[in-house]
Design a protein around this motif. Structure first.
Motif, PDB file in Angstrom:
ATOM      1  N   ARG A 242     -28.365  22.311   4.951  1.00 20.02           N
ATOM      2  CA  ARG A 242     -29.659  22.400   4.335  1.00 20.02           C
ATOM      3  C   ARG A 242     -30.439  21.065   4.398  1.00 20.02           C
ATOM      4  O   ARG A 242     -31.468  21.004   4.729  1.00 20.02           O
ATOM      5  CB  ARG A 242     -30.044  23.264   3.069  1.00 20.02           C
ATOM      6  CG  ARG A 242     -29.214  24.642   3.233  1.00 20.02           C
ATOM      7  CD  ARG A 242     -29.831  25.400   4.051  1.00 20.02           C
ATOM      8  NE  ARG A 242     -29.144  26.698   4.449  1.00 20.02           N
ATOM      9  CZ  ARG A 242     -29.228  27.722   4.020  1.00 20.02           C
ATOM     10  NH1 ARG A 242     -30.005  28.052   3.061  1.00 20.02           N
ATOM     11  NH2 ARG A 242     -28.570  28.817   4.454  1.00 20.02           N
ATOM     12  N   THR A 244     -30.752  18.242   5.935  1.00 16.98           N
ATOM     13  CA  THR A 244     -30.178  17.774   7.434  1.00 16.98           C
ATOM     14  C   THR A 244     -31.447  16.983   7.928  1.00 16.98           C
ATOM     15  O   THR A 244     -32.446  17.189   7.433  1.00 16.98           O
ATOM     16  CB  THR A 244     -30.036  19.120   8.084  1.00 16.98           C
ATOM     17  OG1 THR A 244     -31.101  19.810   8.339  1.00 16.98           O
ATOM     18  CG2 THR A 244     -28.888  19.797   7.941  1.00 16.98           C
ATOM     19  N   LYS A 246     -32.810  17.390  10.701  1.00 14.93           N
ATOM     20  CA  LYS A 246     -33.672  18.290  11.340  1.00 14.93           C
ATOM     21  C   LYS A 246     -34.659  18.904  10.267  1.00 14.93           C
ATOM     22  O   LYS A 246     -35.804  19.360  10.514  1.00 14.93           O
ATOM     23  CB  LYS A 246     -33.029  19.708  12.013  1.00 14.93           C
ATOM     24  CG  LYS A 246     -33.594  20.320  13.025  1.00 14.93           C
ATOM     25  CD  LYS A 246     -32.633  21.163  13.888  1.00 14.93           C
ATOM     26  CE  LYS A 246     -33.328  22.266  14.690  1.00 14.93           C
ATOM     27  NZ  LYS A 246     -33.771  23.575  13.768  1.00 14.93           N
ATOM     28  N   ALA A 247     -34.132  19.417   9.002  1.00 14.99           N
ATOM     29  CA  ALA A 247     -34.927  20.077   7.927  1.00 14.99           C
ATOM     30  C   ALA A 247     -35.998  19.370   7.638  1.00 14.99           C
ATOM     31  O   ALA A 247     -37.157  19.675   7.326  1.00 14.99           O
ATOM     32  CB  ALA A 247     -34.121  20.648   6.761  1.00 14.99           C
ATOM     33  N   GLU A 250     -38.642  18.766  10.203  1.00 11.91           N
ATOM     34  CA  GLU A 250     -39.683  20.107  10.167  1.00 11.91           C
ATOM     35  C   GLU A 250     -40.458  19.897   8.853  1.00 11.91           C
ATOM     36  O   GLU A 250     -41.919  20.288   9.194  1.00 11.91           O
ATOM     37  CB  GLU A 250     -38.545  21.004  10.128  1.00 11.91           C
ATOM     38  CG  GLU A 250     -38.136  21.618  11.515  1.00 11.91           C
ATOM     39  CD  GLU A 250     -37.112  22.777  11.439  1.00 11.91           C
ATOM     40  OE1 GLU A 250     -36.402  22.798  12.634  1.00 11.91           O
ATOM     41  OE2 GLU A 250     -36.882  23.177  10.329  1.00 11.91           O
ATOM     42  N   SER A 251     -39.918  19.469   7.876  1.00 14.46           N
ATOM     43  CA  SER A 251     -40.804  19.626   6.572  1.00 14.46           C
ATOM     44  C   SER A 251     -41.997  18.552   6.889  1.00 14.46           C
ATOM     45  O   SER A 251     -43.016  18.937   6.533  1.00 14.46           O
ATOM     46  CB  SER A 251     -39.887  19.068   5.377  1.00 14.46           C
ATOM     47  OG  SER A 251     -40.446  18.888   4.425  1.00 14.46           O
ATOM     48  N   LEU A 266     -34.834  20.596  -1.227  1.00 13.56           N
ATOM     49  CA  LEU A 266     -33.707  20.705   0.071  1.00 13.56           C
ATOM     50  C   LEU A 266     -32.134  20.624  -0.678  1.00 13.56           C
ATOM     51  O   LEU A 266     -31.223  21.384  -0.277  1.00 13.56           O
ATOM     52  CB  LEU A 266     -34.055  19.731   0.980  1.00 13.56           C
ATOM     53  CG  LEU A 266     -35.014  20.093   2.323  1.00 13.56           C
ATOM     54  CD1 LEU A 266     -34.989  18.907   2.979  1.00 13.56           C
ATOM     55  CD2 LEU A 266     -34.327  21.281   2.522  1.00 13.56           C
TER      56      LEU A 266
END
Ligand SMILES: Cc1cc2nc3c(=O)[nH]c(=O)nc-3n(C[C@H](O)[C@H](O)[C@H](O)COP(=O)(O)OP(=O)(O)OC[C@H]3O[C@@H](n4cnc5c(N)ncnc54)[C@H](O)[C@@H]3O)c2cc1C
Length: 507
Positions: A242, A244, A246-247, A250-251, A266
Motif C-alpha cells: 500500500r 508504494t 505508485k500509490a 496517484e495521490s 497509507l
C-alpha cells in the motif's frame, strides 16, 4: 558526442554509490543499447577509493547498522553481496547479519574492479573536481590539473564527516572525527572520563570500541534529545503493498501533492493490510521515555511490535518519493521530527543495545539530554551544561553527531560553480534540485539537464532520506536508464538528420 556508439561518462566521487553506478550503467547498457561502448572516468582525491567515508579500513567495531543483505551493489540482485561474502571466507556475516564496515568496503572495491573490467574504457583520476560547465552537448569538468570533456556527468559526492556544534576543533583531547576508530581512540587512558557529543550510531560504535579496549572511566553520551538509535527488529520477509511509489504518485496526481496525513493514512493502510496495527509504534513515534529508559523498554518489547516496526523500516525505500511530493508546509513539520525518524529508521543491532544497557546498569555509561553547551575550562577539563543536570566534567570529548546533510567540504567549490552558472539551482530544503524520476539537475529555469545528474547528499532537499545504501543504489538505476535512453535518442536524432541531409543533397 565523440562516437555514435560510445558514451563518455564522468562520475564525481568514488565512494560506495559510485560502485552501484558502475553496475547500473552496465546493466542499463546491456538492456537498452547493447551496442554502445561505455567509457567511464571516476574522479576522487580519496586515499580509499570505493570505500567513501564510512567503509574505509578500520577496527571491527565500526559495524554496519543494516543487515549485510542490504549492501549489494546491484539493486536488482540482493544476493550479490552474499555470494562475495561466502567466496571470501565471511559466510557467517551473510544474510541477516552485521559486518565490520571495512569488510563491506573490500566488497565495494572488488565489485568496482570487476565492473570496471567490463567497461570498454575506465579511468580513476585521484583529483578533486572544482567546477563544471555544459557547452554544446558536452560537459567540461575542471580539476586543479586541467579540464576534461564528457557526454554526461554524475555527482555522487557524499557528506561532511565533521561535526563541531560547540566550535572546539583544535582543542587538545577533543576528537572531531570519530573515524577511523583506530586513530580516534589511540592514546585514550582507560580511566579517563569520556564525553561523546551525539547519541546516534557513531556514538554507539565509539562505546563498543571503548568497551573492547576495557575502558574503565565513565562514558557519557549527550545530545539535545537524548534518543539512542532504536533496537533493530528481526528481519521480516514482506513487500510493501500500500505504501508504494505508485500509490504516492496517484495521490499526488489526484491532489496536486501529498500531505503528512496522506502518508500516515497509507502507512496505516499498509500495517492493517499486513495484519498488524500502528499501536505498537505510538510510544516510539511520540516518545515519553529517553536514553537508557527507552532502550530498556525497547529491548523488553521489541518482539511484541516487531512486525509493525519492521514494516515501518521498509517504508524507507519509498520515503524519497514521498518527500518529493510532500507539500512545503508539511516538509517543515516533518523536519521537526527528524530526530525521531533517525532513531527509528537507523536502528542499532540488538546485541549492541544489550551491551549499552549492561554498561549503563553497571553505572559506567549514561545518556544525557537537553545539552546546551560543551567547552574547555581553564583547568583543562571539558565541561558540559545540560538542562536539569549538574555540570558534567570530561577528560576527553569525541564528536559523534551528524553534520546532517552538509556536503563534503571537497564538494563545495563544485556546487558553488554549478549554482553560479545557473546549471544547477539550490533546493529550498538544501542541496541542489533534481527531477524525481531521472535525478537530472534542474537549472535556474527548472529545466532538467539531460547531461547532469546527482545522487546522494547533494539531493538532500529533493529526497531528504539518504541514509541507506539500498536507497541510494536504487537511484543509480534511474540515472543509468536515463543516460542510456538519452544517448539512444540522440543517436536516432543524428541518424535522421544525416538521412535528411542525404536526401536534400540528392535533390
Ligand atoms: C558512520 C556511518 C555508517 C554507515 N553505515 C551504513 C550501513 O551500515 N548501511 C547503509 O546502508 N548505510 C550506511 N551508512 C550510510 C552511508 O553513508 C552510505 O550508505 C554510503 O556510504 C554513501 O556512499 P557515497 O558514495 O554516496 O558517499 P561517500 O561515502 O561520502 O563518498 C563520496 C566520495 O565523494 C568524494 N568527493 C566529494 N567531493 C568531491 C569532488 N569535488 N571531486 C571528487 N570527489 C569528491 C569524497 O572524497 C568521497 O570519497 C553509514 C554512514 C555513516 C556516516
Amino acid at each position: 558526442m565523440n562516437d555514435a556508439a560510445a558514451l563518455s561518462i564522468a562520475i564525481i566521487g568514488g565512494g560506495p554509490t559510485a560502485v552501484a553506478l558502475l553496475e547500473s550503467l552496465i546493466r542499463s547498457r546491456d538492456t537498452i543499447s547493447p551496442d554502445v561502448s561505455l567509457d567511464v572516468t571516476v574522479f576522487d582525491p580519496t586515499p580509499h577509493p570505493w570505500s567513501g567515508h564510512s567503509f574505509a579500513p578500520d577496527r571491527p567495531e565500526a559495524l554496519t547498522n543494516t543487515y549485510t543483505n542490504t549492501m549489494s551493489v546491484r539493486h536488482w540482485q540482493p544476493e550479490h553481496v552474499e555470494i562475495w561474502l561466502k567466496a571470501n571466507g565471511y559466510a557467517e556475516l551473510a544474510g541477516n547479519n552485521f559486518a565490520p564496515r571495512s569488510i563491506i568496503g573490500q566488497y565495494f572495491q572488488d565489485s568496482a574492479q570487476l565492473a570496471a573490467s567490463r567497461l570498454e574504457g575506465f579511468v580513476f583520476i585521484r583529483e578533486q573536481v572544482t567546477g563544471l560547465s555544459v557547452v554544446d552537448d558536452h560537459v567540461r569538468l575542471y580539476t586543479q590539473n586541467g579540464d576534461n570533456t564528457f557526454d554526461y556527468a554524475i555527482l555522487t559526492v557524499g557528506r561532511s564527516d565533521k561535526f563541531d556544534p560547540y566550535r572546539m576543533e583544535g582543542q587538545e583531547n577533543f576528537c572531531i572525527r570519530p573515524y577511523p576508530l583506530k586513530d580516534a581512540l589511540a592514546g585514550v587512558d582507560p580511566d579517563e572520563q569520556i564525553g561523546i557529543i551525539g547519541t546516534g550510531l557513531t556514538a554507539v560504535d565509539l562505546v563498543i570500541a571503548l568497551k573492547a579496549d576495557r575502558h574503565r572511566g565513565r562514558i557519557t553520551l549527550m545530545s539535545r534529545n537524548g534518543l539512542l538509535p532504536a533496537v533493530r527488529p528481526p528481519s521480516l520477509e514482506y513487500e510493501l503493498q500500500r505504501f508504494t511509489v505508485k500509490a504516492i504518485e496517484e495521490s499526488a496526481a489526484a491532489n496536486g501533492g501529498v500531505s503528512l496525513e496522506d502518508l500516515v493514512h497509507l502507512v496505516h493502510d499498509e500495517l492493517h493490510h499486513a495484519g498488524t496495527s500502528p499501536e505498537p509504534l505510538m510510544e516510539e513515534i511520540f516518545p515519553s521515555r529517553y536514553g537508557i529508559d527507552r532502550l530498556r523498554h525497547q529491548l523488553k518489547h521489541i518482539d511484541g511490535g516487531k512486525k509493525a516496526y519492521s514494516i515501518l523500516i521498509k517504508t524507507l525505500l519509498v520515503l524519497q518519493d514521498a518527500w518529493y511530493f510532500l507539500n512545503p508546509e508539511d516538509k517543515t513539520r516533518a523536519t521537526g521530527l527528524h530526530h525521531i525518524y533517525s532513531s527509528l529508521c537507523c536502528p542499532m543491532p540488538r546485541h549492541r543495545a544489550v551491551q549499552i544497557l549492561d554498561l549503563a546498569e553497571a553505572n559506567r555509561l549514561d545518556v544525557v539530554r537537553g545539552v546546551k553547551s560543551v567547552a574547555k575550562a581553564a583547568h583543562g577539563q571539558f565541561v558540559a551544561v545540560a538542562a536539569d543536570h549538574p555540570p558534567l566534567h570530561f577528560d576527553r570529548v569525541f564528536s559523534a553527531g551528524s553534520s546532517g546533510n552538509a556536503p563534503d567540504p571537497v564538494a563545495i567549490p563544485l556546487v558553488d560553480s554549478l549554482l553560479r552558472s545557473g546549471q544547477g539551482r539550490a533546493h529550498p530544503f538544501g542541496g541542489i534540485d533534481v527531477e524525481r524520476r531521472t535525478s537530472r539537475l534542474l537549472d535556474t529555469y527548472s529545466r532538467p539537464q539531460p547531461r547532469l545528474y546527482a545522487v546522494g547528499t547533494m539531493t538532500s532537499g529533493a529526497f531528504q532520506v539518504l541514509n541507506g545504501y539500498s536507497v541510494l543504489r536504487l537511484r543509480t538505476g534511474h540515472i543509468a536508464d536515463a543516460i542510456l535512453k538519452h544517448g539512444e535518442a540522440s543517436r536516432n536524432c543524428r541518424s535522421r538528420h544525416r538521412a535528411l541531409a542525404a536526401v536534400l543533397e540528392d535533390d
